[in-house]
Design a protein around this motif. Structure first.
Motif, PDB file in Angstrom:
ATOM      1  N   SER A   1      -9.071  -2.749  12.383  1.00 53.67           N
ATOM      2  CA  SER A   1      -8.950  -3.982  13.176  1.00 53.67           C
ATOM      3  C   SER A   1     -10.305  -4.472  13.670  1.00 53.67           C
ATOM      4  O   SER A   1     -10.455  -5.639  14.026  1.00 53.67           O
ATOM      5  N   GLN A   2     -11.297  -3.580  13.693  1.00 56.96           N
ATOM      6  CA  GLN A   2     -12.636  -3.930  14.150  1.00 56.96           C
ATOM      7  C   GLN A   2     -13.582  -4.162  12.974  1.00 56.96           C
ATOM      8  O   GLN A   2     -14.788  -4.040  13.106  1.00 56.96           O
ATOM      9  N   ASN A   3     -13.030  -4.472  11.817  1.00 54.46           N
ATOM     10  CA  ASN A   3     -13.753  -4.672  10.560  1.00 54.46           C
ATOM     11  C   ASN A   3     -14.743  -3.545  10.265  1.00 54.46           C
ATOM     12  O   ASN A   3     -15.817  -3.761   9.722  1.00 54.46           O
ATOM     13  N   LEU A   4     -14.335  -2.316  10.644  1.00 53.25           N
ATOM     14  CA  LEU A   4     -15.120  -1.122  10.353  1.00 53.25           C
ATOM     15  C   LEU A   4     -14.568  -0.488   9.081  1.00 53.25           C
ATOM     16  O   LEU A   4     -13.376  -0.137   9.031  1.00 53.25           O
ATOM     17  N   VAL A   5     -15.382  -0.344   8.062  1.00 49.78           N
ATOM     18  CA  VAL A   5     -14.899   0.187   6.798  1.00 49.78           C
ATOM     19  C   VAL A   5     -14.441   1.629   6.971  1.00 49.78           C
ATOM     20  O   VAL A   5     -15.076   2.425   7.672  1.00 49.78           O
ATOM     21  N   CYS A   6     -13.310   1.971   6.348  1.00 52.73           N
ATOM     22  CA  CYS A   6     -12.726   3.305   6.474  1.00 52.73           C
ATOM     23  C   CYS A   6     -12.756   4.045   5.140  1.00 52.73           C
ATOM     24  O   CYS A   6     -12.494   3.459   4.082  1.00 52.73           O
ATOM     25  N   ILE A   7     -13.021   5.335   5.230  1.00 50.47           N
ATOM     26  CA  ILE A   7     -12.933   6.239   4.085  1.00 50.47           C
ATOM     27  C   ILE A   7     -11.894   7.284   4.434  1.00 50.47           C
ATOM     28  O   ILE A   7     -12.006   7.981   5.446  1.00 50.47           O
ATOM     29  N   SER A   8     -10.839   7.393   3.621  1.00 48.71           N
ATOM     30  CA  SER A   8      -9.805   8.379   3.897  1.00 48.71           C
ATOM     31  C   SER A   8      -9.203   8.857   2.572  1.00 48.71           C
ATOM     32  O   SER A   8      -9.791   8.655   1.508  1.00 48.71           O
ATOM     33  N   THR A   9      -8.035   9.480   2.650  1.00 46.82           N
ATOM     34  CA  THR A   9      -7.437  10.124   1.480  1.00 46.82           C
ATOM     35  C   THR A   9      -6.095   9.502   1.129  1.00 46.82           C
ATOM     36  O   THR A   9      -5.513   8.747   1.905  1.00 46.82           O
ATOM     37  N   SER A  10      -5.589   9.876  -0.027  1.00 46.72           N
ATOM     38  CA  SER A  10      -4.348   9.294  -0.559  1.00 46.72           C
ATOM     39  C   SER A  10      -3.108  10.036  -0.064  1.00 46.72           C
ATOM     40  O   SER A  10      -2.161  10.260  -0.809  1.00 46.72           O
ATOM     41  N   ILE A  11      -3.105  10.396   1.206  1.00 46.74           N
ATOM     42  CA  ILE A  11      -2.003  11.149   1.804  1.00 46.74           C
ATOM     43  C   ILE A  11      -1.011  10.205   2.481  1.00 46.74           C
ATOM     44  O   ILE A  11      -1.405   9.248   3.161  1.00 46.74           O
ATOM     45  N   SER A  12       0.276  10.479   2.331  1.00 47.43           N
ATOM     46  CA  SER A  12       1.347   9.814   3.075  1.00 47.43           C
ATOM     47  C   SER A  12       1.201   8.299   3.088  1.00 47.43           C
ATOM     48  O   SER A  12       1.113   7.678   2.033  1.00 47.43           O
ATOM     49  N   GLY A  13       1.115   7.696   4.285  1.00 48.04           N
ATOM     50  CA  GLY A  13       1.120   6.241   4.378  1.00 48.04           C
ATOM     51  C   GLY A  13      -0.245   5.601   4.346  1.00 48.04           C
ATOM     52  O   GLY A  13      -0.340   4.369   4.471  1.00 48.04           O
ATOM     53  N   ILE A  14      -1.303   6.378   4.160  1.00 46.98           N
ATOM     54  CA  ILE A  14      -2.649   5.797   4.179  1.00 46.98           C
ATOM     55  C   ILE A  14      -2.827   4.725   3.096  1.00 46.98           C
ATOM     56  O   ILE A  14      -3.379   3.648   3.377  1.00 46.98           O
ATOM     57  N   PRO A  15      -2.347   4.952   1.849  1.00 46.71           N
ATOM     58  CA  PRO A  15      -2.472   3.883   0.842  1.00 46.71           C
ATOM     59  C   PRO A  15      -1.660   2.625   1.162  1.00 46.71           C
ATOM     60  O   PRO A  15      -1.844   1.603   0.506  1.00 46.71           O
ATOM     61  N   GLU A  16      -0.761   2.700   2.155  1.00 48.82           N
ATOM     62  CA  GLU A  16      -0.041   1.506   2.581  1.00 48.82           C
ATOM     63  C   GLU A  16      -0.935   0.593   3.415  1.00 48.82           C
ATOM     64  O   GLU A  16      -0.634  -0.596   3.591  1.00 48.82           O
ATOM     65  N   LEU A  17      -2.028   1.148   3.916  1.00 52.12           N
ATOM     66  CA  LEU A  17      -3.022   0.357   4.646  1.00 52.12           C
ATOM     67  C   LEU A  17      -4.268   0.107   3.809  1.00 52.12           C
ATOM     68  O   LEU A  17      -4.735  -1.034   3.710  1.00 52.12           O
ATOM     69  N   LEU A  18      -4.792   1.169   3.205  1.00 54.42           N
ATOM     70  CA  LEU A  18      -6.072   1.086   2.491  1.00 54.42           C
ATOM     71  C   LEU A  18      -5.875   1.123   0.983  1.00 54.42           C
ATOM     72  O   LEU A  18      -5.138   1.979   0.471  1.00 54.42           O
ATOM     73  N   THR A  19      -6.550   0.221   0.282  1.00 56.79           N
ATOM     74  CA  THR A  19      -6.594   0.220  -1.182  1.00 56.79           C
ATOM     75  C   THR A  19      -8.054   0.352  -1.586  1.00 56.79           C
ATOM     76  O   THR A  19      -8.887  -0.488  -1.228  1.00 56.79           O
ATOM     77  N   GLY A  20      -8.354   1.436  -2.286  1.00 60.00           N
ATOM     78  CA  GLY A  20      -9.733   1.701  -2.671  1.00 60.00           C
ATOM     79  C   GLY A  20     -10.343   0.542  -3.442  1.00 60.00           C
ATOM     80  O   GLY A  20      -9.747   0.027  -4.389  1.00 60.00           O
ATOM     81  N   GLY A  21     -11.538   0.131  -3.033  1.00 60.69           N
ATOM     82  CA  GLY A  21     -12.229  -0.956  -3.705  1.00 60.69           C
ATOM     83  C   GLY A  21     -11.846  -2.340  -3.225  1.00 60.69           C
ATOM     84  O   GLY A  21     -12.529  -3.316  -3.525  1.00 60.69           O
ATOM     85  N   GLU A  22     -10.747  -2.440  -2.475  1.00 58.80           N
ATOM     86  CA  GLU A  22     -10.311  -3.737  -1.943  1.00 58.80           C
ATOM     87  C   GLU A  22     -10.584  -3.865  -0.452  1.00 58.80           C
ATOM     88  O   GLU A  22     -11.097  -4.881   0.006  1.00 58.80           O
TER      89      GLU A  22
END
Length: 417
Positions: free
Chosen positions: A334-355
């Protein structure tokens, strides 16, 4: 005629309250109060955090603490037992308890029964509905209380509570509760697989109170790791527990090129801090790390705004425990801070690698280090991904949507009565 929201006094059973690590629950409680709900909070534990978030002071609900350990308040428990003994629903409760105990022999079962007896006996504020936050132990207390009192119940499931519970127990609770919600698609699909009442399981993202996490319009830094005097700031917020993968993150940081300049700040408590600090020293990176401990929400927000990269190496722990969709990823985004995380559970529902971020496999420090180096060296890329992440949060993760959904679910039940 009174609104059904006003006339249904709801007792919300929580594992502990208030808790710094559960701002998503506090946010939901405050949202429901603002929507007209009359709540009493039933906490199975007294608070252990030394600090509290400002949001906890905004919640007006009365808080009742059950005996955390039965032997600590024996008179309270015995009074509840004697009062319950002759109630018509006591035998059905014992039948259910013994069936549970045979499949899971533990002192914990007796604690949950005792807590349920106390809740049913004391019955604070003339409650008319029960709602459990977490489908493991709070739902056990709630289900037992419901059997004894005849008061219906509903449930919010999250992450650890789903994945560390036995399937048979989830199936029974999903059959008993009027409805259940959970906050990730993976948890939602798993719960639906375990019940014939599939229409009573709902997906409801927690979302974020965007009024608290307003748009950060100050330009982010162009640090690229080349300046020793102005290193890239890497931030992580989370309890130091196995599922957060902080040992993996430390190993990834140690793999970064020696000439790349960075600093890592960790915010949060947790039992594993005693192991992580020596590990950082062993890896030769201790002098680049600041361990802040637990901080209040407004302090965390300032750290989001001062950081360049947010990292969280979530994984599935040996006991099956895992995150759902960590709220800190939504907050950071929400603070336009880029996030690096893993493909666990619901994380890919928020983050799409490269997008709108970087997503790597869990338990892979090498690939995590590659993502970190990429984010450190390319400030323009991380700015673009951070802006895209903020757009996704503000479009799809506004907590008001969740409050409206929960309101409809409660109203649909209360209108049947």
């Amino acid at each position: 005629m009174h609104s059904p929201l006003i006339r249904r006094k709801t007792l919300v059973v929580l594992k502990g309250y208030p808790r710094l690590s559960e701002t998503f629950i506090a946010q939901e409680l405050l949202g429901l109060e603002r929507a007209g709900f009359d709540l009493t909070l039933i906490s199975m534990r007294k608070p252990t955090d030394k600090k509290r978030h400002p949001i906890h002071d905004e919640i007006k609900a009365h808080v009742v603490y059950l005996p955390e350990y039965l032997h600590q308040e024996p008179i309270r428990v015995l009074r509840a037992l004697f009062a319950s003994w002759k109630k018509p629903n006591f035998k059905p409760l014992l039948k259910r308890f013994w069936a549970d105990l045979r499949r899971d022999v533990s002192r914990n079962r007796f604690r949950r029964l005792g807590q349920a007896l106390v809740l049913a006996h004391e019955w604070p504020d003339a409650g008319e509905w029960l709602h459990a936050h977490f489908i493991h132990t709070p739902a056990s207390v709630t289900a037992y209380t419901s059997i004894l009192t005849g008061v219906p119940w509903t449930c919010s499931a999250h992450a650890k509570d789903i994945w560390t519970s036995q399937d048979w127990e989830l199936t029974e609770k999903l059959a008993d509760a009027r409805w259940s919600v959970t906050c990730t698609r993976s948890g939602f699909e798993h719960m639906r697989e375990l019940t014939d009442r599939k229409d009573n399981v709902h997906l409801s993202y927690h979302g974020l109170d965007l009024a608290r996490f307003g748009h950060f319009d100050t330009p982010r830094s162009s640090r690229d790791g080349s300046n020793r005097a102005d290193p890239v700031q890497i931030l992580s917020v989370g309890r130091a527990v196995p599922k957060k993968g902080y040992d993996v993150l430390l190993h990834a940081l140690a793999l970064l090129p020696a000439k790349l300049h960075w600093r890592f700040v960790h915010i949060g408590g947790g039992d594993q801090l005693a192991k992580l600090k020596p590990l950082a020293a062993e890896l030769g990176i201790a002098d680049r790390i600041t361990w802040k401990g637990a901080l209040a929400q407004e302090e965390v927000l300032e750290h989001y705004r001062g950081a360049d990269v947010f990292a969280l190496a979530c994984r599935v722990a040996e006991d099956g425990d895992r995150d759902g969709l960590p709220n800190v990823l939504v907050e950071a985004s929400s603070q336009n801070l880029v996030c690096i995380s893993t493909s666990i559970s619901g994380i890919p529902e928020l983050l799409t690698g490269g997008e709108n971020g970087f997503v790597v496999p869990p338990d892979d420090p090498r690939l995590l280090a590659v993502a970190l180096e990429h984010a450190i060296r390319e400030p323009d890329l991380r700015h673009r991904l951070g802006r895209a992440a903020e757009s996704r949060v503000r479009e799809h993760f506004d907590h008001n949507s969740s409050i409206r959904q929960l309101t409809r679910l409660f109203e649909s039940e209360w209108q049947k009565a």
